[in-house]
Enzyme design. Structure first.
Site, PDB file in Angstrom:
ATOM      1  N   LYS A 105       7.387   9.289  -0.504  1.00 30.29           N
ATOM      2  CA  LYS A 105       6.301   9.985  -1.195  1.00 30.29           C
ATOM      3  C   LYS A 105       6.159  11.448  -0.771  1.00 30.29           C
ATOM      4  CE  LYS A 105       4.550   6.645  -3.766  1.00 30.29           C
ATOM      5  NZ  LYS A 105       4.629   6.749  -5.245  1.00 30.29           N
TER       6      LYS A 105
ATOM      7  N   GLU B 252      -4.377  10.107  -6.283  1.00 30.49           N
ATOM      8  CA  GLU B 252      -4.663   8.678  -6.371  1.00 30.49           C
ATOM      9  C   GLU B 252      -3.684   7.980  -5.433  1.00 30.49           C
ATOM     10  OE1 GLU B 252      -2.510  10.114  -8.334  1.00 30.49           O
ATOM     11  OE2 GLU B 252      -0.831   8.746  -8.080  1.00 30.49           O
TER      12      GLU B 252
ATOM     13  N   SER C 289      12.653   2.638   0.417  1.00 28.24           N
ATOM     14  CA  SER C 289      11.742   3.742   0.090  1.00 28.24           C
ATOM     15  C   SER C 289      10.663   3.963   1.136  1.00 28.24           C
ATOM     16  CB  SER C 289      11.111   3.497  -1.274  1.00 28.24           C
ATOM     17  OG  SER C 289      10.478   2.238  -1.306  1.00 28.24           O
TER      18      SER C 289
END
Lengths: 406, 267
Positions: free
Chosen positions: A99, A121, A388
């Site tokens: 991210k 969010e 990830s």
């Protein structure tokens, strides 16, 4: 036969109005349109600005710790007994997931646009943490919207965000998960559009977000491609990544779209099973619709109301998906499959025990499918699975499933 | 001439501004909506905006979010909303009805089917909150084929060059969102509204309705002085929220609010 997906063709994806074929676009209330147009214009300039790109890649190197390794999971490969399994170690990034690649990029955009306040969010909390982190680093005010249910199941990430100086707003409306957090972030943005930059965490939302988030995340695929060439002297045969909104998957896939020999598998959350209806797999079991600013595959009922979703992993618990994935599906360029909660939990335990790597529950979906796929392939073939994120944030969930209080 | 155009031009020649109340269809129960629509007309409404409930109303504040949730507890669908309009038309063939909602329920029904069913039910116009003109072309074609008006939004942030394009795509009226924010959030500033309306009027003759932030007779009257229409929603929906099981009280309170606005606007 030369590829259909030439660089020239891919330059048109999305087109000038943000469409990936029939998907994507800009479906928002008028108040936001001027800001989106301004963001698009600014981004299109900065995209080609060497200084901006240099700053972005310098931050990825010195702050995030890139490049992330491409790790040959030898014991996992032996255990499965098929294709060689490589893991792209996004879990080793600062803040523990892919991210941050995107939040670094968007925070630089916010800085260029002169916006002192950022909002985001978050589902699992990884994007919220990555946003709070870059906000702390740049001295920006930061508010993160998070579904009230996710606030409970990801308490540790909530605390991390607070330590980093962010305000975390639990969202009580609707299903109290990621989609509701996104609704609330859009409501905040529409109210504070003059001073606020909205850092969307995935390749969804209105144009230009799916494009710019993809661009920031493609560092994953660019590195993986070079690393695979360096280690194996050739391209991989298959790529596997989990898909909630789909940002880690598009980041891995995108640099390979023109390499026809490389198969791509996006792994959605089958929850309790696709047939149960309790899942989060719009590409496998949904239909095209419009939500959160773009046209894409969605989970909605016969009346067009958005369905409640279920996944053991909060980060995949979303009824929509990035529009570029919808395009890749309809093109037949990528294949989308689904993994149940139980299969993901098994893969979580396997990777932990066999490789000493504790994966995020989201990434565990990719691991689970990667193992299934490898088994059907030859030993001289190569799979890259995108790991990830790391699983520290999921200790509470796993312990609860095991009946243990941590 | 469409019902909306007829009403707007009559009001203009009378020197009046249109009073346009909003309620969410099916809130608090599906059976009450047609009665409430008649009550709004009795109290002085010129046009009714009827909300299509949606699970994810991103541009709405808590008041209308809860109204959607109440309606959806009764599984109110787009077909149900169209039936309510048909029911209203059994005894009222003069008051225009504009549907207001989000795109996905319309996508699910299909643009062509939606437009023909809406026209058949007696709908006059449609406003889709998350459909700017850039994405609205396909629906617009179907709407025009069925003689339905398309109402688009203009916001305080809308640039001058977009205003013209939005007015050109709209028919009946355009809806000026008077504040940056969600429905029911802030109070509007009449002076800045008047300034923006002057810019809009410089580019188009289309009537302009103003909504968001109109809470009482005083603010309705102030907006009526500068706008062709006064749109009021959250304050009416609030009367439902605070009298859920008392339908007589909902009707009486809604009547009082709308009629006091009417009187103040016409004074």
């Amino acid at each position: 036969m030369p590829t259909k997906y030439t660089d020239d063709m891919l330059q048109q994806i999305p087109d000038a109005t943000g469409h990936f074929g029939e998907f994507g676009g800009r479906f928002v209330s008028e108040t936001l349109m001027p800001s989106l147009l301004q963001l698009e214009e600014q981004y299109n300039t900065l995209k080609h600005d060497p200084e901006f790109q240099e700053e972005f890649y310098r931050d990825l190197a010195d702050y995030v710790g890139r490049p992330s390794p491409l790790y040959f999971a030898e014991r996992l490969t032996d255990k499965v007994g098929g294709a060689k399994i490589y893991l792209k170690r996004e879990d080793l990034n600062h803040t523990g997931a892919h991210k941050v690649n995107n939040t670094i990029g968007q925070a630089l955009l916010a800085k260029h646009l002169g916006k002192p306040r950022i909002i985001a969010e978050t589902g699992a909390g990884q994007h919220g943490v990555a946003t709070a982190t870059v906000a702390a680093r740049l001295g920006l005010e930061c508010t993160v919207f998070m579904g009230a249910e996710d606030v409970q199941r990801q308490a540790q990430n909530v605390y991390r965000m607070k330590l980093l100086g962010a305000t975390v707003v639990p969202v009580e409306s609707g299903t109290r998960t990621l989609k509701d957090a996104m609704n609330e972030a859009m409501r905040d943005w529409v109210t504070n559009v003059d001073n606020t930059f909205y850092i969307i965490g995935t390749v969804a939302g209105p144009h230009p977000y799916p494009m710019l988030v993809r661009d920031f995340q493609t560092v994953i695929g660019k590195e993986a491609k070079q690393q695979c060439l360096d280690k194996e002297g050739r391209l991989p045969d298959a790529l596997v990544a989990c898909v909630g909104g789909g940002s880690n998957a598009i980041g891995l896939f995108y640099p390979f779209i023109g390499d026809d020999s490389v198969k791509m598998y996006g792994v959605e959350a089958a929850g309790h099973g696709l047939e149960s209806g309790e899942h989060a797999a719009p590409l496998c079991a949904g239909e095209p619709g419009v939500l959160h600013g773009n046209r894409t595959y969605l989970m909605s009922d016969n009346n067009g109301q958005i369905s409640a979703t279920h996944s053991v992993s909060a980060g995949l618990d979303y009824p929509g998906v990035g529009p570029e994935h919808s395009w890749l599906k309809d093109e037949g360029r990528a294949e989308y499959v689904a993994i149940t909660d139980d299969e993901a939990l098994d893969a979580f335990r396997t990777l932990t025990r066999v490789e000493g790597i504790i994966p995020a529950l989201e990434s565990s979906h990719a691991i689970a499918y990667g193992m299934k796929l490898a088994k059907q392939m030859d030993k001289d073939q190569i799979i890259i699975v995108n790991l990830s994120g790391r699983g520290d944030k999921d200790m509470h969930t796993i312990a609860e499933i095991d009946g243990i209080t941590v | 001439m469409s019902r909306i155009k007829a009403v707007m031009s009559q009001l203009k020649s009378d020197g009046k501004s249109a009073l346009i109340p909003y309620i969410t269809g099916g809130d608090p129960v599906p059976g009450l909506t047609v009665e409430l629509m008649h009550e709004l007309v009795n109290a002085g409404a010129d046009i009714i905006e009827l909300g299509i409930p949606f699970s994810d109303p991103m541009a709405d504040g808590p008041v209308i979010q809860l109204a959607c949730e109440r309606a959806l507890e009764h599984n109110v669908s787009l077909d149900d909303i169209l039936s309510m309009v048909s029911g209203f038309r059994e005894t009222n063939t003069s008051t225009p009805v504009v549907l207001m909602g989000y795109l996905n329920p319309i996508v699910k029904m299909g643009y062509g089917l939606f437009a023909s069913k809406a026209a058949g039910a007696g709908v006059d116009g449609v406003l889709v909150v998350d459909l700017p003109p850039e994405e609205g072309h396909q629906l617009l074609v179907e709407m025009r084929n069925n003689n339905l008006d398309s109402v688009y939004l203009i916001a305080p942030t809308t640039t001058d060059d977009r205003i013209k394009a939005i007015c050109d795509a709209s028919s009946g009226y355009v809806y000026y969102v008077s504040v940056k924010g969600v429905t029911g959030s802030a109070s509007l500033d009449v002076a800045s509204v008047a300034a923006k309306l002057a810019v809009i009027r410089n580019k188009s003759d289309i009537p302009v309705g103003v909504g968001f932030g109109i809470k009482d007779a005083e603010s309705a009257a102030a907006v009526a002085k500068v706008a062709d229409g006064v749109i009021v929603g959250s304050v009416l929906v609030n009367t439902i929220a605070s009298n859920i099981d008392n339908h007589a009280a909902i009707k009486a309170k809604m009547y009082n609010i709308v009629s006091s606005m009417r009187q103040a606007m016409d004074a």
